[in-house]
Scaffold this active site. Structure first.
Site, mmCIF file in Angstrom:
data_model
loop_
_atom_site.group_PDB
_atom_site.id
_atom_site.type_symbol
_atom_site.label_atom_id
_atom_site.label_comp_id
_atom_site.label_asym_id
_atom_site.label_seq_id
_atom_site.Cartn_x
_atom_site.Cartn_y
_atom_site.Cartn_z
ATOM 1 N N HIS A 196 0.856 -1.055 0.310
ATOM 2 C CA HIS A 196 0.062 0.165 0.144
ATOM 3 C C HIS A 196 1.171 1.481 0.049
ATOM 4 C CE1 HIS A 196 -3.962 -2.367 1.633
ATOM 5 N NE2 HIS A 196 -3.918 -2.286 0.110
ATOM 6 N N GLU A 199 1.877 3.834 3.166
ATOM 7 C CA GLU A 199 2.611 3.294 3.982
ATOM 8 C C GLU A 199 3.694 3.251 4.396
ATOM 9 O OE1 GLU A 199 0.481 -0.819 4.374
ATOM 10 O OE2 GLU A 199 -1.768 0.811 4.115
ATOM 11 N N ARG A 252 -3.031 4.538 -2.024
ATOM 12 C CA ARG A 252 -2.787 3.737 -1.650
ATOM 13 C C ARG A 252 -2.956 2.689 -2.869
ATOM 14 N NH1 ARG A 252 -6.236 0.677 2.519
ATOM 15 N NH2 ARG A 252 -7.170 -1.376 1.562
ATOM 16 N N HIS A 321 2.801 -3.632 6.772
ATOM 17 C CA HIS A 321 1.624 -3.149 7.083
ATOM 18 C C HIS A 321 1.340 -1.744 8.165
ATOM 19 C CE1 HIS A 321 -1.042 -4.509 3.353
ATOM 20 N NE2 HIS A 321 0.209 -5.435 3.595
ATOM 21 N N GLU A 396 0.638 -4.559 11.346
ATOM 22 C CA GLU A 396 -0.014 -3.503 11.247
ATOM 23 C C GLU A 396 1.237 -2.875 12.231
ATOM 24 O OE1 GLU A 396 -2.239 -1.653 8.578
ATOM 25 O OE2 GLU A 396 -3.270 -3.720 8.551
#
Length: 442
Positions: A196, A199, A252, A321, A396
């Site tokens: 993405h 990020e 993104r 991510h 994440e």
């Protein structure tokens, strides 16, 4: 051969002319799109950031429906259940309608930032000043060109490093990675970063870990570095990443054009494992657009082919991510548990405990469907379900879901994020190794 009438001939000529001018128009539009992409920088002046917390199922669905219906709202954080927060950037022309809708349904909301562009301006100014130094370190974020040059340098300086090319992007950029090996035939670990585009902490963390695999003198790091063959790709969405530096910081997706005004598909919804079943959009302009078909994005098709070439060699697939401080594992398309769910859960528990030791950073963990939200067609689910890589996790990274600036994480957090994530990755591999997941490849 049949003979055409004069009318048929005229129609044929007309069709040819239409086809010709259609081609010319398409080419002109394509060049125009490139020119616009090169010249126009997306700005978010006077865009407001709202924290919205639905207190009932009806309120939750009202906010979720906004995400599906409006292209003037950018959802940075999506609530998983009633009581969780949505972080939503709202365009100036949409402010009145947005607040009126919230107030009509008595949905609690707070303004976090009156002008989100300010943080992007500060970041851009800092990065422009950094460029003059020409040093690759982890005191700030790096462009794609800088990352690729650093990978080239590693291959020249370390005999354990081999350059990898997994193909080309839609705009003909290289999907560049490296293999780090201290001896052939060892079980493989695949590290995926930057899928993405916005990020940025993901490629930064992957490059930090890669550097430590080569230079760390910590005995535990050295042990895992030398136990595995490492396949490391810091940025698997190069077009999107480049676009965030030059045009739109909050981009993104990939950059393939769909229709007149929509670009890109979500590269982590585009994999051919339960594609488009859950947590995706069929709207080509949406951030979670799954694409017109599985592997429609050349980046994901190429990367999957590369991973497939390693079939039988990989023991683990780890994707990075941001943000929310979560450690996730399959599945995302269903709440049904994977065959080794118990192992994955126990390994995750040990991993997040390890991560918290250095700085006290607290992660939650669980299968994707339950721990965050339904999401199908991801790389980690595909590696697990299609490639039979049974140690498959998604990080994440920082910050937690209580922050709003997760995509503009201050650069002084890059090294701490890298340190604690490497600590936890060592534990993840030790725990899974102790359960015999790599025995057949030792």
């Amino acid at each position: 051969m049949p003979v055409q009438s004069s009318g048929a001939s005229e129609r044929t000529n007309m069709q040819r002319n239409v086809a010709y001018f259609g081609t010319v128009l398409a080419v002109a539009l394509a060049f125009g799109a490139v020119a616009i992409e090169a010249a126009e920088v997306a700005r978010y002046d006077n865009y407001r950031l709202y924290l919205v917390t639905p207190q009932s199922e009806e309120q939750f669905e009202a906010i979720a429906s906004m995400a599906r219906a409006s292209d003037s709202l950018i959802f940075l954080e999506t609530a998983r259940k009633v009581g969780d927060r949505f972080d939503i950037i709202v365009a100036p022309h949409k402010l009145a309608d947005f607040t009126e809708a919230l107030e009509a349904d008595y949905i609690p909301h707070t303004v976090l930032d009156e002008n989100v562009q300010r943080s992007f301006d500060v970041e851009r100014s800092r990065l422009m000043n950094k460029r003059a130094k020409g040093v690759f370190d982890w005191t700030d974020y790096h462009t794609l060109e800088e990352i690729h040059a650093w990978l080239d340098k590693l291959a020249k300086e370390h005999r354990e490093v081999q350059l990898l090319d997994a193909g080309r992007s839609h705009q003909n950029r290289t999907l560049k990675g490296v293999k780090v090996s201290y001896g052939e035939g060892r079980p493989g670990v695949f590290l995926e970063g930057g899928i993405h585009a916005r990020e940025w902490i993901s490629p930064a963390t992957v490059t930090y870990i890669l550097n430590e695999l080569l230079t760390s003198q910590n005995p535990q790091v050295r042990a895992v570095a030398e136990k595995f063959d490492w396949y490391v790709f810091p940025n698997v969405n190069p077009d999107g990443y480049e676009y965030t530096f030059k045009v739109n910081r909050l981009w993104r997706k990939t950059r393939k054009q769909y229709g007149a005004f929509c670009f890109g598909a979500d590269p982590n919804r585009n994999w051919d494992f339960h594609w488009a079943e859950q947590g995706t959009s069929s709207n080509a302009c949406a951030d979670t657009y799954a694409g017109p078909k599985a592997f429609s994005e050349v980046e994901m098709k190429s990367l999957s082919s590369f991973v497939n070439s390693l079939k039988g060699k990989l023991g683990a697939y780890i994707a990075f991510h941001s943000y929310s401080q979560l450690l996730l594992f399959p599945y995302g398309h269903t709440g049904e548990h994977s065959p080794n769910h118990q192992d994955l859960n126990e390994i995750a528990e040990a991993t997040v405990k390890s991560l918290a030791k250095r700085y006290g950073t607290e992660y939650e963990y669980g299968n994707v469907y339950d721990a965050i939200y339904p999401a199908s067609g991801s790389s980690v689910d595909w590696s697990y379900g299609v490639q039979d890589v049974k140690i498959a996790y998604t990080y994440e990274l920082r910050p937690d879901s209580g922050a709003w600036n997760g995509f503009v994480l201050p650069p002084d957090q890059i090294v701490p994020t890298g340190e604690e994530t490497l600590d936890s990755l060592v534990t993840l591999l030790e725990e899974s190794s102790a359960r015999g997941y790599y025995n057949q490849k030792d």
